[in-house]
Design a protein around this motif. Structure first.
Motif, short mmCIF file in Angstrom:
data_model
loop_
_atom_site.label_atom_id
_atom_site.label_comp_id
_atom_site.label_asym_id
_atom_site.label_seq_id
_atom_site.Cartn_x
_atom_site.Cartn_y
_atom_site.Cartn_z
N ASP A 77 -9.25 -17.59 5.85
CA ASP A 77 -9.11 -16.15 5.71
C ASP A 77 -10.25 -15.59 4.70
OD1 ASP A 77 -7.46 -15.66 7.68
OD2 ASP A 77 -5.41 -15.55 6.24
N PHE A 80 -13.56 -15.08 5.79
CA PHE A 80 -13.81 -14.01 6.42
C PHE A 80 -13.64 -12.68 5.57
CE2 PHE A 80 -12.73 -16.77 9.78
CZ PHE A 80 -13.82 -16.59 10.61
N LYS A 81 -13.04 -12.71 4.42
CA LYS A 81 -13.05 -11.42 3.58
C LYS A 81 -14.25 -11.35 2.88
CE LYS A 81 -8.02 -11.10 2.39
NZ LYS A 81 -7.55 -12.65 2.47
N ASN A 83 -17.25 -12.68 4.21
CA ASN A 83 -18.24 -12.25 5.34
C ASN A 83 -17.74 -11.66 6.37
OD1 ASN A 83 -20.35 -14.31 4.00
ND2 ASN A 83 -18.40 -15.52 4.05
N GLU A 84 -18.15 -10.29 6.30
CA GLU A 84 -17.59 -9.51 7.33
C GLU A 84 -18.20 -9.61 8.66
OE1 GLU A 84 -16.91 -5.47 6.36
OE2 GLU A 84 -16.12 -5.70 4.28
N ASP A 87 -14.50 -7.68 14.37
CA ASP A 87 -12.94 -8.09 14.54
C ASP A 87 -13.01 -9.21 15.71
OD1 ASP A 87 -12.02 -7.07 12.22
OD2 ASP A 87 -11.05 -5.21 13.33
N LYS A 90 -14.26 -12.32 14.89
CA LYS A 90 -13.38 -12.94 13.83
C LYS A 90 -12.09 -13.41 14.58
CE LYS A 90 -10.50 -10.79 10.62
NZ LYS A 90 -10.03 -10.05 9.74
N ASP A 91 -11.51 -12.55 15.17
CA ASP A 91 -10.00 -13.06 15.82
C ASP A 91 -10.38 -14.30 16.63
OD1 ASP A 91 -9.15 -10.88 14.23
OD2 ASP A 91 -9.00 -9.69 16.21
N ILE A 94 -10.86 -17.58 14.66
CA ILE A 94 -9.70 -17.95 14.11
C ILE A 94 -8.73 -18.30 15.10
CG2 ILE A 94 -7.49 -17.24 12.77
CD1 ILE A 94 -9.34 -15.45 11.55
#
Ligand code: ADP
Ligand code: NI
Length: 216
Positions: A77, A80-81, A83-84, A87, A90-91, A94
């Motif tokens: 996490d 990803f905080k 390095n934006e 969504d 990212k999802d 993960i």
């Protein structure tokens, strides 16, 4: 932007895993990334960005490299905080990482072609000549014997033996490595696994001959 994110992921992973000697070092990650991209290209399937990112980050939350599952998740996490990215990407990344492990990753859990490809690439790195090397590197680190003919393979252990949990690196081939070929998802990985499987079988054959002093 995507190139930048990739570079950031690479630096993050190098920093986190660089010194690991249980078989999860940076070069393992790099091989998984390259094999995953190769499968993606040859199968003409999947999003190469998601595949490469998931391959790079796949061992970050591994419980073997973290104090707890929560700590592992938190580490992922934290990437990803800083390095934006979108969504949905990212999802997806993960989700792939959470579902590909051998224990958690039963075939039905894998929902996307990207997950299937990264899982195949990770599994390919556990078999063949590299897989042999990694098994003994891991076994040595854990203080496990290379082989003990008095220990049964897990499937044949009594409940008592199973509880005491003794195994060897040679046993690991029967408990996991030789089974991986049948669990692969893509045709490309299945094809790559042929030679690797043969390599392990030849190795085991020769190993027992030498063990018994009967190689002539
Ligand atoms: P992955 O890279 O898929 O997360 P693991 O974390 O299960 O794989 O294992 C990392 C490497 O260590 C693999 O090459 C695996 O074969 C090896 N390994 C894991 N458990 C054992 C074991 N009990 N004996 C020998 N090698 C092992
Ligand atoms: Ni891995």
């Amino acid at each position: 932007m995507k190139d930048f994110l990739m570079k950031q992921a690479e630096l993050f992973v190098r920093n986190e895993l660089g010194e690991d000697s249980t078989g999860h070092d940076w070069y393992h990650v790099d091989r998984v990334r390259r094999n995953a991209l190769y499968i993606c290209k040859r199968e003409m399937a999947g999003d190469p960005f998601v595949i490469e990112m998931a391959a790079l980050l796949h061992d970050i939350p591994d419980e073997k490299l973290n104090k707890s599952t929560e700590q592992g998740k938190a580490k992922l996490d934290s990437f990803f905080k800083i390095n934006e990215m979108a969504d949905n990407e990212k999802d997806h990344i993960i989700q792939i990482i959470e579902t590909i492990s051998y224990k958690g990753g039963r075939k039905t859990d894998l929902q996307t072609v990207e997950a299937k490809i990264v899982q195949d690439a990770d599994r390919l790195d556990a078999i063949g000549a590299i897989g042999i090397a990694r098994a003994f590197a891991y076994g040595g680190k854990k203080g496990q014997l290379i082989y003990d003919p008095d220990i049964h393979v897990r499937e044949e252990m009594s409940p008592e033996e199973y509880r005491t949990g003794k195994s060897t690196s040679i046993h690991h081939f029967y408990e996991k490595l030789l089974k991986l070929k049948e669990l692969l998802n893509t045709d490309t990985a299945k094809l790559m696994a042929e030679k690797r499987q043969q390599m392990m079988l030849t190795f085991l054959d020769q190993f027992y001959q030498e063990w018994d002093g009967q190689d002539l």
